[in-house]
Design an enzyme around this catalytic site. Structure first.
Site: not given
Ligand code: NAP
Length: 252
Positions: A190, A14, A161, A157
């Protein structure tokens, strides 16, 4: 806007990027927060915690490497001691190491699977007793469109996922009768430190934008609302799903 009603959310990874935006988005919606990152991110995580407290919610910082069972067990105990319980878990911590299948070192495969797949299993397993005892839980895992499609140099990766999406479909069936839902979010590209791996070259960036219906790269804040939905009562009858949050990327 989705309301946290003072429920407690644990968010991993976070300190920055998508995890930070999720933390601030949940704080704005009234969730108390247990914020995790790995110990080396202490300064950044404490800064995120200070920002979140400005929303008037309770915030504790709980450090752990999510791929270590011992650290994860201690982290969840710390979160429960500080805030009473965990109602919502956001499995966000993740890493990306680029490399072709032909050249990928074994330790790069292991590192990505350890954090992105095993980490989700370990943290989820550690919070389940709290959720089971209260007959309520929301588990939201940040997967990726890479787990559905994938790009060159990201096979490991993509595998990690895809793994958490399969994990979530089975988890949803096991914990549904206990009042617990489990869902995934699949972000597109993103703009974070990790996202820049895909965006360093301006031509590549333009190409991604051209493939995206919204004609832009995503911001971390774009992910926060859908995560809050999966952490709330608004999604009470939604489970086992993997929702793209990608601005409409078309992989033709
Ligand atoms: P980021 O900017 O690299 O932030 C990830 C955070 O997780 C960092 O603070 C990182 O610390 C921390 N972390 C790494 N390993 C950890 C561990 N073992 N235990 C606890 N924390 C750990 O990444 P992001 O772009 O915000 O990505 C967040 C999530 O979204 C990831 O699961 C990622 O796979 C997923 N995602 C991102 C994108 C994108 O385009 N950005 C797209 C799809 C999915 P260190 O930096 O010190 O390692």
């Amino acid at each position: 806007m989705t309301n946290g009603n003072g429920r407690v959310a644990l968010v991993t990874g976070a300190s920055r990027g998508i995890g930070r935006a999720i933390a601030l988005g949940l704080a704005a919606r009234g969730f108390d927060l247990a914020l995790n990152d790995i110990a080396r991110q202490k300064d950044a995580l404490e800064a995120t915690a200070t920002e979140a407290r400005a929303a008037g919610v309770r915030v504790a910082t709980v450090y752990a490497d999510v791929s270590s069972k011992a650290e994860v067990t201690a982290m969840v105990a710390d979160a429960a001691a500080a805030l009473g319980t965990v109602h919502a878990l956001v499995n966000n911590a993740g890493i990306l190491i680029a490399g072709t299948v032909e050249a990928l070192p074994e330790d790069a495969w292991d590192a990505v699977m350890d954090v992105n797949a095993k980490g989700v299993f370990l943290v989820t397993q550690a919070v389940l007793p709290l959720m089971k005892a209260q007959g309520y839980g929301r588990i939201c895992t940040i997967a990726s469109i890479g787990g559905k499609h994938g790009a060159p140099e990201q096979a490991h990766y993509s595998a990690s996922k895809a793994a958490v999406m399969g994990f979530t479909r089975v988890l949803a069936q096991e914990v549904g009768p206990l009042g617990i839902t489990a869902n995934c979010i699949c972000p597109g590209i993103i703009l974070t430190d990790m996202g820049r791996v895909n965006l360093d070259d301006p031509e590549v960036r333009t190409a991604w934008q051209a493939k995206t219906a919204m004609a832009r790269i995503g911001d971390p804040e774009d992910v926060a609302g859908p995560v809050a939905f999966f952490c709330s009562d608004d999604s009470a009858f939604v489970t086992g799903q993997s929702l793209n949050v990608d601005g409409g990327i078309v992989l033709s």
